[in-house]
Write a protein that holds these residues in place. Structure first.
Motif, PDB file in Angstrom:
ATOM      1  N   GLN A 108       0.736  -1.186  -0.015  1.00  0.00           N
ATOM      2  CA  GLN A 108      -0.014   0.073  -0.105  1.00  0.00           C
ATOM      3  C   GLN A 108       0.845   1.153  -0.166  1.00  0.00           C
ATOM      4  OE1 GLN A 108      -3.064  -0.212   2.948  1.00  0.00           O
ATOM      5  NE2 GLN A 108      -3.519  -2.327   2.698  1.00  0.00           N
TER       6      GLN A 108
ATOM      7  N   HIS B  90       3.312   3.753   2.496  1.00  0.00           N
ATOM      8  CA  HIS B  90       3.153   4.115   3.789  1.00  0.00           C
ATOM      9  C   HIS B  90       3.925   5.339   3.729  1.00  0.00           C
ATOM     10  CE1 HIS B  90       1.183   0.690   5.712  1.00  0.00           C
ATOM     11  NE2 HIS B  90       2.127   0.165   4.660  1.00  0.00           N
TER      12      HIS B  90
ATOM     13  N   GLU C  15       4.723   7.326   9.181  1.00  0.00           N
ATOM     14  CA  GLU C  15       4.363   6.079   9.913  1.00  0.00           C
ATOM     15  C   GLU C  15       5.381   5.326   9.899  1.00  0.00           C
ATOM     16  OE1 GLU C  15       1.382   2.637   8.649  1.00  0.00           O
ATOM     17  OE2 GLU C  15       0.968   4.415   7.572  1.00  0.00           O
TER      18      GLU C  15
ATOM     19  N   GLU D 101       6.746   2.935  13.436  1.00  0.00           N
ATOM     20  CA  GLU D 101       6.725   1.607  12.949  1.00  0.00           C
ATOM     21  C   GLU D 101       8.157   0.954  13.193  1.00  0.00           C
ATOM     22  OE1 GLU D 101       4.129  -0.645  13.347  1.00  0.00           O
ATOM     23  OE2 GLU D 101       2.756   1.384  13.767  1.00  0.00           O
TER      24      GLU D 101
ATOM     25  N   ARG E 153       5.568   8.856   0.316  1.00  0.00           N
ATOM     26  CA  ARG E 153       5.306   7.717   0.734  1.00  0.00           C
ATOM     27  C   ARG E 153       6.303   6.589   0.186  1.00  0.00           C
ATOM     28  NH1 ARG E 153      -0.186   7.517   2.099  1.00  0.00           N
ATOM     29  NH2 ARG E 153      -0.281   5.158   2.232  1.00  0.00           N
TER      30      ARG E 153
ATOM     31  N   HIS F 297      -1.595   5.958  14.560  1.00  0.00           N
ATOM     32  CA  HIS F 297      -1.829   5.033  13.227  1.00  0.00           C
ATOM     33  C   HIS F 297      -2.711   6.226  12.215  1.00  0.00           C
ATOM     34  CE1 HIS F 297       0.706   1.808  13.728  1.00  0.00           C
ATOM     35  NE2 HIS F 297       0.303   1.701  15.292  1.00  0.00           N
TER      36      HIS F 297
ATOM     37  N   ALA G 231      -1.916   7.430   8.695  1.00  0.00           N
ATOM     38  CA  ALA G 231      -2.623   7.081   7.449  1.00  0.00           C
ATOM     39  C   ALA G 231      -3.172   8.299   6.373  1.00  0.00           C
ATOM     40  CB  ALA G 231      -3.857   6.187   8.003  1.00  0.00           C
TER      41      ALA G 231
END
Length: 162
Positions: free
Chosen positions: A50, A52, A56, A60, A94, A154, A158
């Motif tokens: 996807q 990220h 994010e 993580e 991203r 989170h 997003a």
């Protein structure tokens, strides 16, 4: 160590020791491919396809933004990751796995899973759930109780709702 079984100090010591030993074990598996544990965390997050936001990924991977940027630069140089401007919020970048990155992640994932399977983690409390998955679920529940802001982070990472 406490004289009282199950004391908070015992929990903290046990979790810390387990994390360090598991990191050392998986680090040895990844060393053959010149990958760090942090790089592995990034590849695992991006493996969902996807893409990220870097913010994010930073959370993580438990890395400060500057360190993450250097790590992602290294992964880009190895043709495992690429970056693109977020099509919805052009202020964000991203990260995604390349085709080679997906292949490498799949190959390494097999090796990492085999190494973890050798540990023989037993005692799943849920029928049909692998013991390691049950342990991860329990730890995620604990993290959620210790860090209620995690859900908000989170959601923020997003981006805007579509």
């Amino acid at each position: 160590m406490s004289d009282v079984p199950g004391a908070p100090a015992d929990l903290l010591r046990s979790l810390t020791r387990a994390e360090r030993l598991l990191s050392r074990r998986l680090g040895a598996v990844l060393a053959d491919d010149a990958l760090s544990i942090e790089a592995w965390r990034v590849l695992c997050l991006l493996a969902d396809g996807q893409g990220h936001p870097m913010s994010e990924v930073s959370v993580e991977a438990s890395l400060p933004p500057g360190t993450l940027t250097k790590l992602v630069d290294h992964l880009v140089d190895r043709n495992l990751v690429f970056r693109r401007i977020d099509p919805i919020d052009r202020r964000r970048i991203r990260a995604y796995l390349t085709v080679r990155g997906r292949r490498e992640h799949a190959r390494l994932d097999e090796r990492v899973r085999a190494s973890i399977a050798e540990l023989g983690i037993a005692g799943s409390s849920k029928p049909g759930v692998p013991p390691a998955a049950d342990l991860v679920s329990q730890l995620d529940d604990l993290i959620g109780r210790l860090d209620p802001a995690r859900q908000r982070v989170h959601a923020d990472a997003a981006g805007p709702h579509r």
